[in-house]
Scaffold this motif. Structure first.
Motif, PDB file in Angstrom:
ATOM      1  N   ALA A  71       0.810  -1.219   0.000  1.00 42.33           N
ATOM      2  CA  ALA A  71       0.000   0.000   0.000  1.00 42.33           C
ATOM      3  C   ALA A  71       0.843   1.267   0.000  1.00 42.33           C
ATOM      4  O   ALA A  71       0.296   2.376  -0.074  1.00 42.33           O
ATOM      5  N   VAL A  72       2.176   1.113   0.055  1.00 37.04           N
ATOM      6  CA  VAL A  72       3.044   2.292   0.095  1.00 37.04           C
ATOM      7  C   VAL A  72       2.843   3.126  -1.173  1.00 37.04           C
ATOM      8  O   VAL A  72       2.841   2.593  -2.275  1.00 37.04           O
ATOM      9  N   GLY A  73       2.656   4.409  -0.990  1.00 31.61           N
ATOM     10  CA  GLY A  73       2.502   5.316  -2.119  1.00 31.61           C
ATOM     11  C   GLY A  73       1.073   5.499  -2.582  1.00 31.61           C
ATOM     12  O   GLY A  73       0.825   6.232  -3.548  1.00 31.61           O
ATOM     13  N   THR A  74       0.111   4.815  -1.909  1.00 33.05           N
ATOM     14  CA  THR A  74      -1.295   4.922  -2.322  1.00 33.05           C
ATOM     15  C   THR A  74      -1.742   6.388  -2.307  1.00 33.05           C
ATOM     16  O   THR A  74      -1.512   7.108  -1.341  1.00 33.05           O
ATOM     17  N   ILE A  75      -2.388   6.813  -3.410  1.00 32.02           N
ATOM     18  CA  ILE A  75      -2.875   8.196  -3.476  1.00 32.02           C
ATOM     19  C   ILE A  75      -4.380   8.276  -3.255  1.00 32.02           C
ATOM     20  O   ILE A  75      -4.910   9.327  -2.915  1.00 32.02           O
ATOM     21  N   TRP A  76      -5.072   7.156  -3.495  1.00 36.72           N
ATOM     22  CA  TRP A  76      -6.538   7.107  -3.305  1.00 36.72           C
ATOM     23  C   TRP A  76      -6.919   5.674  -2.965  1.00 36.72           C
ATOM     24  O   TRP A  76      -6.294   4.732  -3.445  1.00 36.72           O
ATOM     25  N   ARG A  77      -7.942   5.517  -2.133  1.00 39.17           N
ATOM     26  CA  ARG A  77      -8.412   4.175  -1.803  1.00 39.17           C
ATOM     27  C   ARG A  77      -9.883   4.217  -1.436  1.00 39.17           C
ATOM     28  O   ARG A  77     -10.421   5.250  -1.028  1.00 39.17           O
ATOM     29  N   ASP A  78     -10.542   3.055  -1.612  1.00 35.23           N
ATOM     30  CA  ASP A  78     -11.855   2.853  -1.005  1.00 35.23           C
ATOM     31  C   ASP A  78     -11.795   1.508  -0.294  1.00 35.23           C
ATOM     32  O   ASP A  78     -10.701   1.022   0.021  1.00 35.23           O
ATOM     33  N   ASP A  79     -12.930   0.894  -0.002  1.00 37.81           N
ATOM     34  CA  ASP A  79     -12.889  -0.325   0.800  1.00 37.81           C
ATOM     35  C   ASP A  79     -12.391  -1.545   0.024  1.00 37.81           C
ATOM     36  O   ASP A  79     -12.043  -2.559   0.631  1.00 37.81           O
ATOM     37  N   VAL A  80     -12.343  -1.486  -1.294  1.00 33.72           N
ATOM     38  CA  VAL A  80     -11.896  -2.628  -2.112  1.00 33.72           C
ATOM     39  C   VAL A  80     -10.609  -2.306  -2.880  1.00 33.72           C
ATOM     40  O   VAL A  80      -9.737  -3.159  -3.006  1.00 33.72           O
ATOM     41  N   TRP A  81     -10.472  -1.087  -3.356  1.00 32.36           N
ATOM     42  CA  TRP A  81      -9.446  -0.719  -4.347  1.00 32.36           C
ATOM     43  C   TRP A  81      -8.501   0.354  -3.823  1.00 32.36           C
ATOM     44  O   TRP A  81      -8.852   1.130  -2.953  1.00 32.36           O
ATOM     45  N   ARG A  82      -7.323   0.401  -4.432  1.00 39.34           N
ATOM     46  CA  ARG A  82      -6.390   1.509  -4.200  1.00 39.34           C
ATOM     47  C   ARG A  82      -5.707   1.850  -5.527  1.00 39.34           C
ATOM     48  O   ARG A  82      -5.575   1.000  -6.419  1.00 39.34           O
ATOM     49  N   VAL A  83      -5.269   3.099  -5.620  1.00 38.64           N
ATOM     50  CA  VAL A  83      -4.529   3.589  -6.786  1.00 38.64           C
ATOM     51  C   VAL A  83      -3.209   4.146  -6.290  1.00 38.64           C
ATOM     52  O   VAL A  83      -3.170   4.892  -5.300  1.00 38.64           O
ATOM     53  N   LYS A  84      -2.138   3.765  -6.971  1.00 34.11           N
ATOM     54  CA  LYS A  84      -0.811   4.261  -6.568  1.00 34.11           C
ATOM     55  C   LYS A  84       0.082   4.333  -7.799  1.00 34.11           C
ATOM     56  O   LYS A  84      -0.139   3.628  -8.792  1.00 34.11           O
ATOM     57  N   PRO A  85       1.111   5.179  -7.752  1.00 28.29           N
ATOM     58  CA  PRO A  85       2.082   5.209  -8.851  1.00 28.29           C
ATOM     59  C   PRO A  85       3.124   4.116  -8.643  1.00 28.29           C
ATOM     60  O   PRO A  85       3.243   3.558  -7.544  1.00 28.29           O
ATOM     61  N   LEU A  86       3.899   3.845  -9.682  1.00 32.00           N
ATOM     62  CA  LEU A  86       5.053   2.975  -9.497  1.00 32.00           C
ATOM     63  C   LEU A  86       6.082   3.702  -8.644  1.00 32.00           C
ATOM     64  O   LEU A  86       6.215   4.922  -8.720  1.00 32.00           O
ATOM     65  N   PRO A  87       6.830   2.990  -7.801  1.00 31.06           N
ATOM     66  CA  PRO A  87       7.814   3.665  -6.964  1.00 31.06           C
ATOM     67  C   PRO A  87       8.951   4.293  -7.765  1.00 31.06           C
ATOM     68  O   PRO A  87       9.566   5.265  -7.327  1.00 31.06           O
ATOM     69  N   THR A  88       9.236   3.740  -8.932  1.00 32.66           N
ATOM     70  CA  THR A  88      10.309   4.280  -9.773  1.00 32.66           C
ATOM     71  C   THR A  88       9.705   4.953 -10.996  1.00 32.66           C
ATOM     72  O   THR A  88       8.931   4.342 -11.727  1.00 32.66           O
ATOM     73  N   ARG A  89      10.056   6.220 -11.214  1.00 34.41           N
ATOM     74  CA  ARG A  89       9.524   6.946 -12.354  1.00 34.41           C
ATOM     75  C   ARG A  89      10.391   6.728 -13.587  1.00 34.41           C
ATOM     76  O   ARG A  89      11.605   6.622 -13.488  1.00 34.41           O
ATOM     77  N   HIS A  90       9.730   6.669 -14.755  1.00 37.72           N
ATOM     78  CA  HIS A  90      10.446   6.551 -16.014  1.00 37.72           C
ATOM     79  C   HIS A  90       9.985   7.660 -16.950  1.00 37.72           C
ATOM     80  O   HIS A  90       9.544   8.715 -16.485  1.00 37.72           O
ATOM     81  N   GLY A  91      10.021   7.406 -18.248  1.00 37.03           N
ATOM     82  CA  GLY A  91       9.816   8.473 -19.222  1.00 37.03           C
ATOM     83  C   GLY A  91       8.391   8.942 -19.426  1.00 37.03           C
ATOM     84  O   GLY A  91       8.167  10.093 -19.785  1.00 37.03           O
ATOM     85  N   LEU A  92       7.406   8.070 -19.243  1.00 38.63           N
ATOM     86  CA  LEU A  92       6.031   8.536 -19.375  1.00 38.63           C
ATOM     87  C   LEU A  92       5.685   9.396 -18.161  1.00 38.63           C
ATOM     88  O   LEU A  92       6.156   9.128 -17.054  1.00 38.63           O
ATOM     89  N   PRO A  93       4.858  10.419 -18.363  1.00 39.13           N
ATOM     90  CA  PRO A  93       4.622  11.360 -17.259  1.00 39.13           C
ATOM     91  C   PRO A  93       3.873  10.750 -16.072  1.00 39.13           C
ATOM     92  O   PRO A  93       4.032  11.230 -14.951  1.00 39.13           O
TER      93      PRO A  93
END
Ligand SMILES: [Zn+2]
Length: 203
Positions: A71-93
């Motif tokens: 769950a590290v880096g989660t930017i949004w969550r509800d009771d079932v789902w979470r959204v997070k970025p990859l810990p390492t950034r690459h070329g796509l924004p």
């Protein structure tokens, strides 16, 4: 928000000039399909079939997405789902993951959860494409390396036409990451728009 294609291009040119960016590790992967023969790019010879390899976290054992690390880096969550970025950034924004909290394979989702995937996928793609300087949001579900349900979202920079389509994944590995403050601003904007439909913001 996301860096413009012109700024991105100027930064890469300033870095490499007439030269090339280094080849990413993906060229060493056994699944990389191309090689050079007699100075020409050719498709590799097809290897004979073999047994399928077990995926990370199979059956929920030692699953890196089940414990608190997942769950590290989660930017949004509800009771079932979470959204997070990859810990390492690459070329796509912007590259985001949609994951379940619970250990489920993608094909384990019940009808209700499957419907949620559809709604969240369209919602997330719409939000990512609404960001300035992002033209398209590609969606992927491979599940080859890890069993725990995760869906990929790749934002592609507007105007970088060479990075269109499925090759965006390759260019993500090749191109350098953009400014971190713009990336964080984009993450906050995605979470702020997601929460208008429910859940909670964690960024
Ligand atoms: Zn898991």
């Amino acid at each position: 928000m996301a860096e413009s294609a012109a700024d991105f291009y100027a930064r890469v040119v300033a870095q490499v000039g007439e030269g090339r960016l280094p080849a990413p590790p993906v060229t060493e992967w056994p699944t990389f399909p191309w090689e050079v023969e007699d100075g020409a790019i050719v498709a590799k010879r097809l290897a004979p079939p073999g047994p399928e390899e077990s995926r990370r976290g199979t059956g929920g054992v030692d699953c890196g997405l089940c414990d608190e690390r997942g769950a590290v880096g989660t930017i949004w969550r509800d009771d079932v789902w979470r959204v997070k970025p990859l810990p390492t950034r690459h070329g796509l924004p912007l590259t985001l993951m949609l994951e379940t909290h619970e250990h489920l394979d993608f094909t384990d989702l019940d009808e209700h959860q499957a419907a949620q995937v559809g709604v969240l996928t369209v919602r997330l793609a719409r939000i990512v494409e609404s960001l300035p300087n992002i033209a398209r949001c590609h969606v992927g579900r491979w599940g080859e390396g890890t069993e725990h349900c995760h869906v990929w979202f790749f934002g592609r920079t507007e105007g970088l036409l060479q990075t269109r389509g499925s090759f965006a994944i390759e260019w993500d590995e090749i191109l350098p990451p953009g400014p971190e403050d713009l990336w964080r601003a984009d993450l906050a904007e995605v979470a702020r728009k997601l929460v208008t439909h429910g859940g909670e913001v964690l960024v």
